[in-house]
Design a protein around this motif. Structure first.
Motif, PDB file in Angstrom:
ATOM      1  N   GLN A  29       0.844  -1.185   0.000  1.00 45.96           N
ATOM      2  CA  GLN A  29       0.000   0.000   0.000  1.00 45.96           C
ATOM      3  C   GLN A  29       0.889   1.248   0.000  1.00 45.96           C
ATOM      4  OE1 GLN A  29      -3.413  -0.281  -0.361  1.00 45.96           O
ATOM      5  NE2 GLN A  29      -2.719  -2.384  -0.652  1.00 45.96           N
ATOM      6  N   TYR A  30       0.506   2.232  -0.799  1.00 38.82           N
ATOM      7  CA  TYR A  30       1.275   3.464  -0.930  1.00 38.82           C
ATOM      8  C   TYR A  30       1.379   4.189   0.421  1.00 38.82           C
ATOM      9  CZ  TYR A  30       2.330   8.301  -2.004  1.00 38.82           C
ATOM     10  OH  TYR A  30       2.877   9.553  -2.010  1.00 38.82           O
ATOM     11  N   GLY A  31       2.554   4.728   0.669  1.00 36.23           N
ATOM     12  CA  GLY A  31       2.774   5.555   1.856  1.00 36.23           C
ATOM     13  C   GLY A  31       2.951   4.767   3.142  1.00 36.23           C
TER      14      GLY A  31
ATOM     15  N   SER B 118      12.440  -1.336  -9.283  1.00 34.52           N
ATOM     16  CA  SER B 118      11.493  -0.676  -8.379  1.00 34.52           C
ATOM     17  C   SER B 118      12.132  -0.123  -7.111  1.00 34.52           C
ATOM     18  CB  SER B 118      10.410  -1.675  -7.980  1.00 34.52           C
ATOM     19  OG  SER B 118      10.992  -2.736  -7.246  1.00 34.52           O
TER      20      SER B 118
ATOM     21  N   ILE C  95       9.623   2.640  -6.633  1.00 34.66           N
ATOM     22  CA  ILE C  95       8.343   2.691  -5.922  1.00 34.66           C
ATOM     23  C   ILE C  95       8.527   2.306  -4.459  1.00 34.66           C
ATOM     24  CG2 ILE C  95       6.916   2.371  -7.975  1.00 34.66           C
ATOM     25  CD1 ILE C  95       6.669  -0.608  -7.213  1.00 34.66           C
TER      26      ILE C  95
ATOM     27  N   SER D 142       7.026   2.307   0.966  1.00 31.10           N
ATOM     28  CA  SER D 142       6.412   2.437  -0.370  1.00 31.10           C
ATOM     29  C   SER D 142       6.288   3.927  -0.673  1.00 31.10           C
ATOM     30  CB  SER D 142       5.062   1.725  -0.417  1.00 31.10           C
ATOM     31  OG  SER D 142       4.213   2.202   0.600  1.00 31.10           O
ATOM     32  N   THR D 143       7.101   4.396  -1.610  1.00 31.65           N
ATOM     33  CA  THR D 143       7.249   5.829  -1.856  1.00 31.65           C
ATOM     34  C   THR D 143       6.459   6.340  -3.054  1.00 31.65           C
ATOM     35  OG1 THR D 143       9.257   5.353  -3.115  1.00 31.65           O
ATOM     36  CG2 THR D 143       9.526   5.937  -0.781  1.00 31.65           C
ATOM     37  N   ASN D 144       6.060   5.456  -3.968  1.00 33.11           N
ATOM     38  CA  ASN D 144       5.290   5.835  -5.159  1.00 33.11           C
ATOM     39  C   ASN D 144       4.381   4.678  -5.547  1.00 33.11           C
ATOM     40  OD1 ASN D 144       6.350   8.475  -6.040  1.00 33.11           O
ATOM     41  ND2 ASN D 144       8.285   7.360  -6.221  1.00 33.11           N
ATOM     42  N   THR D 145       3.354   4.981  -6.312  1.00 33.05           N
ATOM     43  CA  THR D 145       2.530   3.910  -6.862  1.00 33.05           C
ATOM     44  C   THR D 145       3.153   3.437  -8.169  1.00 33.05           C
ATOM     45  OG1 THR D 145       1.121   5.481  -8.010  1.00 33.05           O
ATOM     46  CG2 THR D 145       0.402   4.775  -5.813  1.00 33.05           C
TER      47      THR D 145
ATOM     48  N   ARG E  53       4.165  -4.413  -6.757  1.00 29.28           N
ATOM     49  CA  ARG E  53       3.220  -3.354  -7.115  1.00 29.28           C
ATOM     50  C   ARG E  53       2.880  -2.581  -5.857  1.00 29.28           C
ATOM     51  NH1 ARG E  53      -0.549  -6.471  -8.851  1.00 29.28           N
ATOM     52  NH2 ARG E  53      -2.129  -6.201  -7.268  1.00 29.28           N
ATOM     53  N   VAL E  54       2.817  -1.252  -6.001  1.00 33.05           N
ATOM     54  CA  VAL E  54       2.366  -0.390  -4.919  1.00 33.05           C
ATOM     55  C   VAL E  54       1.095   0.276  -5.385  1.00 33.05           C
ATOM     56  CG1 VAL E  54       2.884   1.624  -3.485  1.00 33.05           C
ATOM     57  CG2 VAL E  54       4.700  -0.021  -4.011  1.00 33.05           C
ATOM     58  N   GLU E  55       0.027   0.111  -4.586  1.00 34.92           N
ATOM     59  CA  GLU E  55      -1.305   0.651  -4.940  1.00 34.92           C
ATOM     60  C   GLU E  55      -1.669   1.810  -4.033  1.00 34.92           C
ATOM     61  OE1 GLU E  55      -3.700  -2.887  -4.244  1.00 34.92           O
ATOM     62  OE2 GLU E  55      -3.307  -3.521  -6.283  1.00 34.92           O
TER      63      GLU E  55
END
Length: 182
Positions: free
Chosen positions: A50-52, A91, A104, A127-130, A180-182
């Protein structure tokens, strides 16, 4: 014999597990790379973050050809001065991956050996980016050679700047995860 086992420059590793513990109190989860019969097509879980978020990540390695399955992680802990995990790939930004505008996730080491050098069995991932990409994890075996440690300060920077071909020691395992970052 070292710590009750025969010295073996490279272990047989048939699976790797990453356990992600979010600092926000969400449920801990694990992803795996597994090749229990050393086939050309291993099973690989995708990593979805998850993002952030900030995650504590623990790495474990196993040999599933042994009965019962051999958890090699305690041996890695016994030999921390001879091993280091490197987190690289499209990534990642971190100690072993130079500045990456497409990153990401950011990886930071959370454990050190007896000399203060990073290990990588425990890390923090933010997680720094989507987006999506590849997280490559490489476990290097860096045993003593002629009475000198192969594991030295700055190996992550060497990996980042010059790549795997410049690294001392040998690869115990190298695994690619889709992330993957969502």
């Amino acid at each position: 014999m070292i710590d009750g086992h025969n010295e073996n420059p490279n272990e047989v590793i048939t699976s790797l597990r990453l356990t992600f513990s979010p600092l926000t109190g969400e449920e801990t989860f694990s992803v795996s790379w597994s090749d229990p019969d050393l086939s050309p097509i291993p099973g690989v879980d995708d990593i979805v973050l998850q993002y952030g978020r900030t995650y504590r990540v623990e790495l474990e390695v196993f040999n599933e050809l042994e009965i019962p399955v051999e958890d090699i992680t305690p041996e890695m802990r016994d030999e921390i001065d001879e091993h280091q995990v490197f987190f690289v790939g499209s990534s990642v930004e971190g100690p072993a991956a130079t500045t990456n505008p497409n990153a990401i996730i950011q990886q930071l080491y959370d454990d050190v050996d007896n000399y203060g050098y990073p290990i990588g069995l425990k890390s923090t991932i933010v997680s720094t980016n989507t987006g999506s990409g590849v997280l490559s994890i490489q476990l290097r075996h860096l045993p003593m050679l002629k009475g000198e440690l192969l594991k030295t300060e700055g190996l992550a920077a060497l990996m980042a700047n010059e790549g795997e071909q410049a690294m001392p020691g040998s690869t115990d395992i190298s695994v690619d995860f889709n992330i993957r970052v969502e």
